[in-house]
Design an enzyme around this catalytic site. Sequence first.
Site, PDB file in Angstrom:
ATOM      1  N   ASP A 230      43.970  44.331  55.508  1.00 17.52           N
ATOM      2  CA  ASP A 230      44.413  43.114  55.779  1.00 17.52           C
ATOM      3  C   ASP A 230      45.970  42.872  55.311  1.00 17.52           C
ATOM      4  O   ASP A 230      46.744  42.205  56.002  1.00 17.52           O
ATOM      5  CB  ASP A 230      43.730  41.938  55.118  1.00 17.52           C
ATOM      6  N   GLY A 231      46.277  43.644  54.301  1.00 12.36           N
ATOM      7  CA  GLY A 231      47.837  43.650  53.857  1.00 12.36           C
ATOM      8  C   GLY A 231      48.805  44.183  54.917  1.00 12.36           C
ATOM      9  O   GLY A 231      49.937  43.577  54.917  1.00 12.36           O
ATOM     10  N   ASN A 332      49.154  33.555  54.866  1.00 15.37           N
ATOM     11  CA  ASN A 332      47.952  33.338  54.340  1.00 15.37           C
ATOM     12  C   ASN A 332      48.146  32.136  53.213  1.00 15.37           C
ATOM     13  O   ASN A 332      47.546  31.157  53.536  1.00 15.37           O
ATOM     14  CB  ASN A 332      47.514  34.532  53.265  1.00 15.37           C
ATOM     15  N   ASP A 362      45.333  25.287  36.332  1.00 14.80           N
ATOM     16  CA  ASP A 362      46.058  26.663  36.361  1.00 14.80           C
ATOM     17  C   ASP A 362      46.827  26.750  37.662  1.00 14.80           C
ATOM     18  O   ASP A 362      47.853  27.699  37.788  1.00 14.80           O
ATOM     19  CB  ASP A 362      44.825  27.841  36.796  1.00 14.80           C
TER      20      ASP A 362
END
Length: 495
Positions: A230-231, A332, A362
């Site tokens: 996917d990268g 994304n 966070d």
Amino acid sequence: MLLRKLNQTTFRPRMDNSESSPPSGPTAHSPAPSGQLSDSPRPSKHREHLSKSPRRRRKGTKSQRRGGDHEQLLWEIERRRLPGQHEHLEPCGSASDTAESSPKRRAHFLHGPYPATHFGPKACILPNPTSVMHIQDPASQRLTWNKPPVNVLVIRKIRDESLVEPFKELCRFLVEEKQMMVYVERRVADDATLLKDEAFGSIRNQLCTFREGYDDISDCIDLIICLGGDGTLLYASSLFQGSVPPVMAFHLGSLGFLTPFKFESYKTEVAKVFEGNAAITLRSRLKVKVVKDMLQREGQQQQQQQDHNGLLPHGLTNSEAGKVTLQLQVLNEVVVDRGPSSYLSNVDLYLDGRLITSVQGDGVIVSTPTGSTAYAAAAGASMIHPNVPAIMVTPICPHSLSFRPIVVPAGVELMITLSPDARNTAWVSFDGRKRQEIQHGDCIKITTSCYPVPSICCHDLVYDWFESLAQCLHWNVRKRQARLADVSDSSDTEN
């Protein structure tokens, strides 16, 4: 009842000289300016006169009156379609005859037919020339070529020796058999393994190389082929900050949620794409701006504490006071987190200039539907099909029991700033890259981009997505419940 029949069946409005036909002038198929609805004047005063004085109409049956109004409404809807939304309609008779004789056709948009923009005789939706997308039927999203493709960009996952041979096979096929111009990144072409292969030397000398950040190839690439995980598709998206060529991704990585093709049949699949008429998924992206406030931060922090009433922070207006230091397209997600600090992240979230909430935890994830199956899914968000026009806001470990992930409409502008009483700075990353610090007075503006990533499907955009859910994420996988041998209810069994 009239609108219900219109949603079930499509018609071609009659353009004869009858009483219900629109007057001369721009026809229903006249092109409107790009990105705008047609705002030509109303067809005639005759229709308004009929709606004002219904008792003065000429006597006739109810079906005849409905037929005239129906054709007029059809003409209005067709006239106000966005460019590219005209449908191929077939001539027909009256509305009642067609609705009874022909079967219901499939809707031409994902959530039903294109909605009517007129409500009753006087109300309508204000045309919006800034609209960035419309909802389209998945079956109608097909790739076609205006001219035969010539230049192909091949992206290979680096630091993976197992992809060297598939890369060489693909390049040899594209150069020798398909006579394509192949573009690759310079560090890929300079790989030590390729330099040692003398048999591949003739092909390597014909490759066109580029360097990320130095060479602009956005105007010369016709097709992108990714080899890896996917990268590689995320990297392809980052290379094109405007219009993106079609992307064909082969699964040669670890997860492969966004890579539906198998490399074993690459020759057949690539040949089909060159022929055209392939299904594509339009993966929406986020347009992101990082604005650094150039005012004095100390005085501004004090003023922000006084102005923290739900409006835009002091010094950050709709005119984008400050300096835009970064502007890019994100496929994304945008992640804002606490970075190396041990304190809670404390950021304010604005929607179209109004304070929505403060995020204490966070961090927060702003993602596209494509990104809903990535970091957002790990943070507890719902998974959304890429064709759904939406933006997801997902908190990361919020210090609140009631902070649930939310989905907002595509096109709204989100803005994230540090809260005035935040104890530490925040950090932001875009698709896992270009990580930087966000200080008091800075802001991140996010909205839906008008440049999606056209991802080519192996089968179709619905089947491929569910196939990825099942194969990559093992969605809804559990041991099957055993069938009862006795069909009687166990609660009725006597003790």
